[in-house]
Design an enzyme around this catalytic site. Structure first.
Site, mmCIF file in Angstrom:
data_model
loop_
_atom_site.group_PDB
_atom_site.id
_atom_site.type_symbol
_atom_site.label_atom_id
_atom_site.label_comp_id
_atom_site.label_asym_id
_atom_site.label_seq_id
_atom_site.Cartn_x
_atom_site.Cartn_y
_atom_site.Cartn_z
ATOM 1 N N ASP A 44 59.012 -42.631 49.159
ATOM 2 C CA ASP A 44 59.509 -41.266 48.936
ATOM 3 C C ASP A 44 59.519 -40.909 47.454
ATOM 4 O OD1 ASP A 44 60.428 -40.377 51.635
ATOM 5 O OD2 ASP A 44 61.614 -42.209 51.483
ATOM 6 N N MET A 46 60.228 -38.118 44.689
ATOM 7 C CA MET A 46 60.988 -36.852 44.523
ATOM 8 C C MET A 46 60.948 -36.422 43.065
ATOM 9 S SD MET A 46 64.378 -37.867 46.659
ATOM 10 C CE MET A 46 64.279 -38.707 48.232
ATOM 11 N N MET A 77 57.671 -35.441 47.833
ATOM 12 C CA MET A 77 58.604 -34.309 47.869
ATOM 13 C C MET A 77 58.590 -33.676 46.480
ATOM 14 S SD MET A 77 61.532 -36.186 50.094
ATOM 15 C CE MET A 77 60.773 -37.777 49.845
ATOM 16 N N MET A 146 60.465 -33.584 59.191
ATOM 17 C CA MET A 146 61.733 -33.994 58.580
ATOM 18 C C MET A 146 62.863 -33.692 59.558
ATOM 19 S SD MET A 146 60.904 -35.405 55.813
ATOM 20 C CE MET A 146 62.614 -35.810 55.410
ATOM 21 N N GLY A 153 68.647 -40.288 51.322
ATOM 22 C CA GLY A 153 68.723 -41.148 52.492
ATOM 23 C C GLY A 153 70.119 -41.051 53.099
ATOM 24 N N SER A 207 67.990 -46.294 55.786
ATOM 25 C CA SER A 207 69.295 -46.962 55.871
ATOM 26 C C SER A 207 69.392 -47.904 57.062
ATOM 27 C CB SER A 207 70.416 -45.933 56.017
ATOM 28 O OG SER A 207 70.180 -44.843 55.197
HETATM 29 C C1 DX5 Z 1 64.590 -38.322 52.739
HETATM 30 C C2 DX5 Z 1 63.408 -39.272 52.794
HETATM 31 C C3 DX5 Z 1 63.534 -40.319 53.829
HETATM 32 C C4 DX5 Z 1 64.716 -41.233 53.680
HETATM 33 C C5 DX5 Z 1 65.210 -41.518 55.056
HETATM 34 O O1 DX5 Z 1 64.292 -37.264 51.932
HETATM 35 O O2 DX5 Z 1 62.214 -38.572 53.047
HETATM 36 O O3 DX5 Z 1 62.323 -41.070 53.968
HETATM 37 O O4 DX5 Z 1 64.429 -42.448 53.032
HETATM 38 O O5 DX5 Z 1 66.402 -42.208 54.964
HETATM 39 P P1 DX5 Z 1 67.329 -42.507 56.220
HETATM 40 O O6 DX5 Z 1 66.488 -43.263 57.207
HETATM 41 O O7 DX5 Z 1 68.432 -43.297 55.628
HETATM 42 O O8 DX5 Z 1 67.763 -41.183 56.765
HETATM 43 ZN ZN ZN Z 2 60.353 -39.750 53.543
#
Ligand code: DX5
Ligand code: ZN
Length: 225
Positions: A44, A46, A77, A146, A153, A207
């Site tokens: 990911d 960002m 992202m 999403m 996360g 997570s």
């Molecule tokens: C959130 C990310 C996810 C994140 C998911 O913006 O794109 O990939 O790591 O985390 P969990 O599984 O903890 O929701």
């Molecule tokens: Zn992601």
């Protein structure tokens, strides 16, 4: 026709998200992924602009890519993701995912990604309808839905995603598209089972995998969902 994704893969594919790993010892977590049944490693990126958070960038990912033996599923992202196609390619990434909301010229960027030999994925935020993909669905290798608002996360799964998966599956079947459906955010055994039943092919889990005391077992179990 409902069984297509299951018979195609034989089982659910799992892409653990490195965002939930121990950043002070990424090597240990990547080695765990290498020796686990994980199908892909989800990364990911960002930028603090497209999403209200900053994660890691290419200097870190270069080291991750050098250690990781699984195909890399890169989720950008960021604004202007087309600028970074060469960097993502240089990582040896398998899949490059760009956000629909960040790409006014989505068709062009999808072609550019595919020209490099990478697979191209388009990602939708929770408020973006899947119906908007009708004219691009045959060009993409994957749609990443999403199931939380991107940026963090550990958020709670948005249940409406299940309806979006079913609707997207119907669009894919109607258009004879080969696109896979991946879902990201708040995925655990419970939401994962509902998602695969709805038609998801690949589950991203951050997570749920990394905060567990036995991550490899969680991955093994989720692949049976
Ligand atoms: C959130 C990310 C996810 C994140 C998911 O913006 O794109 O990939 O790591 O985390 P969990 O599984 O903890 O929701
Ligand atoms: Zn992601």
């Amino acid at each position: 026709m409902q069984e297509i994704s299951k018979s195609y893969t034989g089982m659910t594919r799992i892409a653990p998200s490195l965002l939930a790993a121990n950043f002070a010892n990424l090597q240990a977590d990547i080695e765990m992924i290498n020796s686990s049944e994980a199908d892909w490693l989800h990364l990911d990126v960002m930028d603090g602009v497209f999403v209200p958070n900053i994660s890691f960038g290419f200097p870190v990912l270069k080291h991750v890519a050098a250690l990781c033996k699984k195909p890399l599923d890169v989720h950008l992202m960021i604004v202007n993701p087309e600028k970074f196609i060469p960097e993502v390619k240089a990582l040896g990434a398998y899949m490059m995912n760009v956000h629909y909301e960040a790409c006014p010229h989505l068709h062009r960027i999808i072609q550019q990604i595919k020209e490099t030999g990478m697979k191209a994925g388009v990602t939708l935020n929770p408020a973006t309808p899947v119906a908007l993909l009708a004219d691009i669905i045959r060009d993409v290798d994957m749609v990443l839905l999403m199931s939380v608002n991107p940026g963090f996360g550990g958020q709670k799964f948005i249940p409406h995603t299940l309806e979006k998966v079913r609707e997207l599956k119907a669009i894919i079947q109607r258009t004879n598209s080969q696109a896979l459906i991946e879902v990201d955010g708040g995925v655990n055994d419970e939401t994962g089972a509902l998602l695969t039943e709805a038609g998801a092919d690949i589950l991203v889990a951050g997570s749920h995998v990394f905060k567990s005391s036995s991550p490899a077992e969680v991955i093994h179990r989720m692949r049976q969902l």
